[in-house]
Design a protein around this motif. Structure first.
Motif, PDB file in Angstrom:
ATOM      1  N   PHE A  43      46.237  45.532  32.338  1.00  0.00           N
ATOM      2  CA  PHE A  43      47.557  46.133  32.155  1.00  0.00           C
ATOM      3  C   PHE A  43      47.467  47.467  31.414  1.00  0.00           C
ATOM      4  N   SER A  44      46.468  47.643  30.570  1.00  0.00           N
ATOM      5  CA  SER A  44      46.282  48.934  29.900  1.00  0.00           C
ATOM      6  C   SER A  44      45.890  50.007  30.904  1.00  0.00           C
ATOM      7  N   ALA A  45      45.015  49.655  31.844  1.00  0.00           N
ATOM      8  CA  ALA A  45      44.628  50.626  32.869  1.00  0.00           C
ATOM      9  C   ALA A  45      45.817  50.983  33.763  1.00  0.00           C
ATOM     10  N   VAL A  46      46.610  49.973  34.112  1.00  0.00           N
ATOM     11  CA  VAL A  46      47.808  50.242  34.914  1.00  0.00           C
ATOM     12  C   VAL A  46      48.788  51.127  34.154  1.00  0.00           C
ATOM     13  N   LEU A  47      48.954  50.854  32.856  1.00  0.00           N
ATOM     14  CA  LEU A  47      49.889  51.638  32.038  1.00  0.00           C
ATOM     15  C   LEU A  47      49.438  53.091  31.918  1.00  0.00           C
ATOM     16  N   VAL A  48      48.172  53.315  31.645  1.00  0.00           N
ATOM     17  CA  VAL A  48      47.675  54.688  31.494  1.00  0.00           C
ATOM     18  C   VAL A  48      47.758  55.439  32.822  1.00  0.00           C
ATOM     19  N   THR A  49      47.402  54.776  33.910  1.00  0.00           N
ATOM     20  CA  THR A  49      47.465  55.424  35.224  1.00  0.00           C
ATOM     21  C   THR A  49      48.900  55.797  35.591  1.00  0.00           C
ATOM     22  N   VAL A  90      56.728  51.303  36.827  1.00  0.00           N
ATOM     23  CA  VAL A  90      55.453  50.585  36.747  1.00  0.00           C
ATOM     24  C   VAL A  90      54.923  50.583  35.316  1.00  0.00           C
ATOM     25  N   ALA A  91      55.056  51.717  34.626  1.00  0.00           N
ATOM     26  CA  ALA A  91      54.607  51.790  33.234  1.00  0.00           C
ATOM     27  C   ALA A  91      55.410  50.847  32.344  1.00  0.00           C
ATOM     28  N   PHE A  92      56.717  50.744  32.568  1.00  0.00           N
ATOM     29  CA  PHE A  92      57.543  49.824  31.783  1.00  0.00           C
ATOM     30  C   PHE A  92      57.144  48.372  32.019  1.00  0.00           C
ATOM     31  N   VAL A  93      56.852  48.027  33.259  1.00  0.00           N
ATOM     32  CA  VAL A  93      56.449  46.651  33.565  1.00  0.00           C
ATOM     33  C   VAL A  93      55.111  46.319  32.903  1.00  0.00           C
TER      34      VAL A  93
END
Length: 201
Positions: free
Chosen positions: A11-17, A37-40
């Motif tokens: 989830f950290s990789a998804v958030l940063v991307t 997507v970042a909020f999720v």
């Protein structure tokens, strides 16, 4: 590294991307969708930290309401994307300087002793983070809560003003003129003689 650590890094990789995509994409609609997507992904972090109320609130309020409102405003403003692309290249050096400065400040804050804490203990089964959040929000941080409410109100009014347009082919009604209307101006009483029934016999 256990399963919880794998979820954290995923989830950290998804958030940063998603966060990088928000500030680099030139289409504002696509940027808003990546912000969802970042909020999720951030909500998943909150849930992993046993703050389920904050995670669900982030999805319901920001993803379900604020981002939908933002998308409507972006679509109704008819933003000229070609002009945005022209300004992106000219303002890129300033943006890089601001980004580096913010990263240095964040590194300084996170690296301070205030963030060097041990891993928190697991809360009891009957612990309610909703109640604890409410007690802090309406007692110690009530001023900040009220300021945030005023800022959101100003943002709503600004969104309404930006989307308000005058169209010459649309009829508008002045409420002050409607209030001044009298009964004599709208209703006319007509007196008529009563008709007599004719005797046909």
């Amino acid at each position: 590294m256990g399963f919880e650590g794998v979820l954290f890094y995923f989830f950290s990789a998804v958030l940063v991307t998603a966060a990088v995509a928000v500030i680099t994409l030139r289409n504002p609609v696509h940027a808003a969708l990546f912000l969802v997507v970042a909020f999720v992904a951030m909500a998943a972090h909150w849930i992993m930290l046993e703050a389920e109320f904050l995670g669900i609130l982030l999805v319901l309020v920001y993803v379900g309401a604020v981002m939908v409102l933002f998308l409507f405003v972006v679509m109704m403003l008819d933003i000229n994307i070609s002009r945005l692309r022209e300004g992106f290249v000219t303002l890129l050096p300033i943006g890089l300087v601001v980004a580096v400065g913010m990263m240095l400040v964040m590194a300084k804050v996170v690296g301070s002793s205030a963030f060097q804490v041990a891993s928190p203990e697991r809360a009891a089964a009957d612990y309610s983070n909703t109640r604890a959040l409410g007690e802090l929000l309406y007692t110690e941080y009530v001023l900040a809560f009220e300021v945030a409410a005023v800022i959101l109100l100003v943002a709503i009014i600004a969104a309404i003003v930006l989307t308000l347009r005058r169209r010459p082919d649309t009829k508008y009604v002045d409420p002050s003129e409607q209030v001044k209307v009298r009964r004599e101006d709208r209703v006319r009483l007509v007196k008529m003689q009563a008709e007599k029934k004719q005797d046909r016999s």
